[in-house]
Motif scaffolding. Structure first.
Motif, PDB file in Angstrom:
ATOM      1  N   LYS A   1      -7.952  13.232  -0.512  1.00 35.07           N
ATOM      2  CA  LYS A   1      -7.321  12.365  -1.518  1.00 35.07           C
ATOM      3  C   LYS A   1      -8.090  12.329  -2.830  1.00 35.07           C
TER       4      LYS A   1
ATOM      5  N   ARG B   1       0.575   3.595  -8.933  1.00 33.04           N
ATOM      6  CA  ARG B   1       0.311   3.923  -7.525  1.00 33.04           C
ATOM      7  C   ARG B   1       1.634   3.988  -6.732  1.00 33.04           C
TER       8      ARG B   1
ATOM      9  N   GLY C   1       0.867  -1.183   0.000  1.00 34.72           N
ATOM     10  CA  GLY C   1       0.000   0.000   0.000  1.00 34.72           C
ATOM     11  C   GLY C   1       0.901   1.229   0.000  1.00 34.72           C
ATOM     12  N   ALA C   2       0.833   1.997  -1.084  1.00 37.67           N
ATOM     13  CA  ALA C   2       1.688   3.187  -1.215  1.00 37.67           C
ATOM     14  C   ALA C   2       0.853   4.454  -1.162  1.00 37.67           C
ATOM     15  N   GLY C   3      -0.278   4.413  -0.446  1.00 38.92           N
ATOM     16  CA  GLY C   3      -1.151   5.577  -0.289  1.00 38.92           C
ATOM     17  C   GLY C   3      -0.588   6.535   0.747  1.00 38.92           C
TER      18      GLY C   3
ATOM     19  N   MET D   1      -0.622   6.598   3.987  1.00 38.51           N
ATOM     20  CA  MET D   1       0.070   5.997   5.126  1.00 38.51           C
ATOM     21  C   MET D   1       1.306   5.208   4.682  1.00 38.51           C
TER      22      MET D   1
ATOM     23  N   HIS E   1       0.395   0.693  14.469  1.00 41.64           N
ATOM     24  CA  HIS E   1      -0.552   1.672  13.939  1.00 41.64           C
ATOM     25  C   HIS E   1       0.038   3.079  13.997  1.00 41.64           C
ATOM     26  N   PHE E   2       0.495   3.530  12.826  1.00 42.79           N
ATOM     27  CA  PHE E   2       1.043   4.893  12.712  1.00 42.79           C
ATOM     28  C   PHE E   2      -0.114   5.883  12.588  1.00 42.79           C
TER      29      PHE E   2
ATOM     30  N   ALA F   1      -2.593  -1.139   3.242  1.00 45.82           N
ATOM     31  CA  ALA F   1      -3.549  -1.054   2.125  1.00 45.82           C
ATOM     32  C   ALA F   1      -4.887  -0.563   2.671  1.00 45.82           C
TER      33      ALA F   1
ATOM     34  N   VAL G   1      -9.716  -7.167   1.820  1.00 37.90           N
ATOM     35  CA  VAL G   1      -8.488  -6.804   1.101  1.00 37.90           C
ATOM     36  C   VAL G   1      -7.270  -7.238   1.912  1.00 37.90           C
TER      37      VAL G   1
ATOM     38  N   THR H   1      -3.627  -1.279  10.263  1.00 37.34           N
ATOM     39  CA  THR H   1      -5.081  -1.080  10.330  1.00 37.34           C
ATOM     40  C   THR H   1      -5.477  -0.097  11.434  1.00 37.34           C
ATOM     41  N   SER H   2      -6.539   0.672  11.155  1.00 37.12           N
ATOM     42  CA  SER H   2      -7.038   1.633  12.142  1.00 37.12           C
ATOM     43  C   SER H   2      -8.008   0.982  13.108  1.00 37.12           C
TER      44      SER H   2
ATOM     45  N   VAL I   1      -1.246  -1.845  -5.955  1.00 36.64           N
ATOM     46  CA  VAL I   1      -1.948  -2.582  -7.009  1.00 36.64           C
ATOM     47  C   VAL I   1      -1.394  -2.289  -8.410  1.00 36.64           C
TER      48      VAL I   1
HETATM   49  P1  NAD Z   1      -5.068   5.310   0.944  1.00 40.25           P
HETATM   50  O1  NAD Z   1      -6.386   5.158   0.267  1.00 40.25           O
HETATM   51  O2  NAD Z   1      -4.339   6.601   0.849  1.00 40.25           O
HETATM   52  O3  NAD Z   1      -4.046   4.170   0.429  1.00 40.25           O
HETATM   53  C1  NAD Z   1      -4.370   2.832   0.360  1.00 40.25           C
HETATM   54  C2  NAD Z   1      -3.522   2.210  -0.722  1.00 40.25           C
HETATM   55  O4  NAD Z   1      -3.714   0.781  -0.695  1.00 40.25           O
HETATM   56  C3  NAD Z   1      -3.906   2.678  -2.144  1.00 40.25           C
HETATM   57  O5  NAD Z   1      -2.761   3.171  -2.808  1.00 40.25           O
HETATM   58  C4  NAD Z   1      -4.438   1.408  -2.786  1.00 40.25           C
HETATM   59  O6  NAD Z   1      -4.167   1.311  -4.181  1.00 40.25           O
HETATM   60  C5  NAD Z   1      -3.690   0.335  -2.006  1.00 40.25           C
HETATM   61  N1  NAD Z   1      -4.284  -0.996  -2.110  1.00 40.25           N
HETATM   62  C6  NAD Z   1      -5.595  -1.339  -2.111  1.00 40.25           C
HETATM   63  N2  NAD Z   1      -5.716  -2.676  -2.257  1.00 40.25           N
HETATM   64  C7  NAD Z   1      -4.450  -3.176  -2.344  1.00 40.25           C
HETATM   65  C8  NAD Z   1      -3.924  -4.476  -2.530  1.00 40.25           C
HETATM   66  N3  NAD Z   1      -4.723  -5.533  -2.654  1.00 40.25           N
HETATM   67  N4  NAD Z   1      -2.599  -4.617  -2.567  1.00 40.25           N
HETATM   68  C9  NAD Z   1      -1.779  -3.552  -2.452  1.00 40.25           C
HETATM   69  N5  NAD Z   1      -2.210  -2.297  -2.288  1.00 40.25           N
HETATM   70  C10 NAD Z   1      -3.548  -2.114  -2.241  1.00 40.25           C
HETATM   71  O7  NAD Z   1      -5.332   4.890   2.460  1.00 40.25           O
HETATM   72  P2  NAD Z   1      -4.432   5.252   3.758  1.00 40.25           P
HETATM   73  O8  NAD Z   1      -5.011   6.460   4.400  1.00 40.25           O
HETATM   74  O9  NAD Z   1      -2.994   5.227   3.377  1.00 40.25           O
HETATM   75  O10 NAD Z   1      -4.803   4.021   4.712  1.00 40.25           O
HETATM   76  C11 NAD Z   1      -4.100   2.791   4.618  1.00 40.25           C
HETATM   77  C12 NAD Z   1      -4.266   2.018   5.916  1.00 40.25           C
HETATM   78  O11 NAD Z   1      -3.749   2.798   7.005  1.00 40.25           O
HETATM   79  C13 NAD Z   1      -5.720   1.672   6.281  1.00 40.25           C
HETATM   80  O12 NAD Z   1      -5.736   0.429   6.919  1.00 40.25           O
HETATM   81  C14 NAD Z   1      -6.070   2.797   7.239  1.00 40.25           C
HETATM   82  O13 NAD Z   1      -7.113   2.445   8.108  1.00 40.25           O
HETATM   83  C15 NAD Z   1      -4.764   2.960   7.986  1.00 40.25           C
HETATM   84  N6  NAD Z   1      -4.587   4.261   8.633  1.00 40.25           N
HETATM   85  C16 NAD Z   1      -5.039   5.400   8.036  1.00 40.25           C
HETATM   86  C17 NAD Z   1      -4.884   6.620   8.669  1.00 40.25           C
HETATM   87  C18 NAD Z   1      -5.403   7.882   8.036  1.00 40.25           C
HETATM   88  O14 NAD Z   1      -5.512   8.904   8.743  1.00 40.25           O
HETATM   89  N7  NAD Z   1      -5.690   7.906   6.758  1.00 40.25           N
HETATM   90  C19 NAD Z   1      -4.225   6.699   9.910  1.00 40.25           C
HETATM   91  C20 NAD Z   1      -3.738   5.516  10.482  1.00 40.25           C
HETATM   92  C21 NAD Z   1      -3.933   4.299   9.829  1.00 40.25           C
END
Ligand code: NAD
Length: 292
Positions: free
Chosen positions: A275, A39, A11-13, A15, A141-142, A91, A97, A119-120, A35
């Motif tokens: 986003k 990304r 997951g390169a989103g 977080m 959990h960051f 992710a 997922v 995970t959150s 994916v």
């Molecule tokens: P995001 O939507 O920015 O990024 C999620 C990434 O996961 C996307 O780039 C997506 O393409 C990728 N992804 C989806 N399915 C995948 C797969 N099968 N294989 C590989 N990559 C896949 O979301 P985020 O905010 O970075 O959140 C990611 C995780 O971190 C979640 O579990 C979220 O609950 C947790 N989190 C989020 C926050 C927040 O404030 N956003 C804080 C702490 C923890």
């Protein structure tokens, strides 16, 4: 205890990219997966921009920036995780997922490789159960944004070994962050408290008690929160906010966690916050404009 020198991140989103950034600056090698190549490249571009800004503000020296970027490599597939010491899954917040990811990646890993999820809200014990190594599985959990937030929650599953727990604590300390320990219950500590407040802010909007601006101003100036709750929801991502509320609602079977229908509507519209450029605010013009 395994020394953590190389980490695979799924997951390169927002977080995953943030975790890659802080780990690479701390001298750890990173393999980043998502994916699609696009990304991954977008994640690396975002963190590259963040590192450049830190250099401009003199919070990082140029040599450290270059070395950090050099430590981050894109993964073609999970075979590129073969020599990793730890995998951090960041992710989308969906149990399905995450289960699929863990089941698929385990065969590619060294037997002593540790597994962590960012995970959150989802049960660490349940996610661990789909792997071949629940004793080496842990929640790390960051908080968002990872480079700026000091706290990391560590959550043990029922099977997590002491060695895994100690290694996770040592890893968090190496990043210069503070760990807090939470038991494995829905949404742990921070989100158990924070997300119902955000959901309540959305109900306050839904019931017409106040506008987006009134609610955010009220909580910034009336409760001294650095950001209003709707601003924060957009920052977290409304899909993530909804998923966490669903996990709380189902996991604790208490109607006080019922996700606000307005939150569901925004997610169904694809208005996920910053986003996607639109959530409780519209960011497309550069200046956030309330959408209600
Ligand atoms: P995001 O939507 O920015 O990024 C999620 C990434 O996961 C996307 O780039 C997506 O393409 C990728 N992804 C989806 N399915 C995948 C797969 N099968 N294989 C590989 N990559 C896949 O979301 P985020 O905010 O970075 O959140 C990611 C995780 O971190 C979640 O579990 C979220 O609950 C947790 N989190 C989020 C926050 C927040 O404030 N956003 C804080 C702490 C923890």
């Amino acid at each position: 205890m395994v020394e953590i020198d190389k980490i695979g991140i799924v997951g390169a989103g927002q977080m995953g990219a943030g975790i890659a950034q802080v780990c690479a600056v701390a001298g750890i090698h990173i393999v980043l997966s998502d994916v699609s190549e696009e990304r991954i490249e977008a994640g690396i571009a975002t963190l590259g921009g963040n590192l450049k800004r830190l250099v401009e503000r003199k919070q990082l020296d140029e040599a450290t920036r270059v070395a950090a970027i050099d430590r981050i490599k894109p993964a073609r597939d999970y075979d590129d995780f073969a020599d990793c010491d730890l995998i951090i899954e960041a992710a989308a917040e969906s149990e399905e997922v995450k289960r699929e990811i863990f089941a698929a990646l385990c065969p590619a890993l060294r037997p002593d490789c540790m597994l962590a999820t960012n995970t959150s809200s989802i049960s660490i014990t349940r996610l661990a159960s789909v792997t071949d190594r629940p004793e080496k599985f842990i929640g790390i959990h960051f908080m968002n944004p990872v480079p700026r937030m000091q706290l990391v929650e560590i959550i043990r599953g029922i099977a997590t070994e002491d060695a895994t727990f100690e290694a996770a604590k040592k890893f968090v300390a190496r990043l210069g962050k503070t760990a807090t320990v939470s038991e494995d219950f829905p949404a742990f500590i921070v989100n158990r408290i924070l997300l119902p407040m955000i959901n309540e802010a959305i109900y306050t909007l839904y019931e017409g008690v106040g506008t987006v601006e009134a609610i955010d101003t009220a909580m910034r100036l009336g409760a001294n929160h650095p950001m209003g709750p709707l601003q924060l929801a957009d920052f977290i991502g409304l899909d993530t906010v909804l998923s966490v509320m669903q996990v709380l609602h189902e996991g604790l079977a208490d109607s006080k966690y019922r996700p606000c229908p307005l939150l569901v509507k925004y997610v169904e519209a694809g208005w996920l916050g910053r986003k996607t450029q639109r959530g409780f605010y519209d960011y497309r013009s550069g200046t956030p404009v309330p959408t209600r």
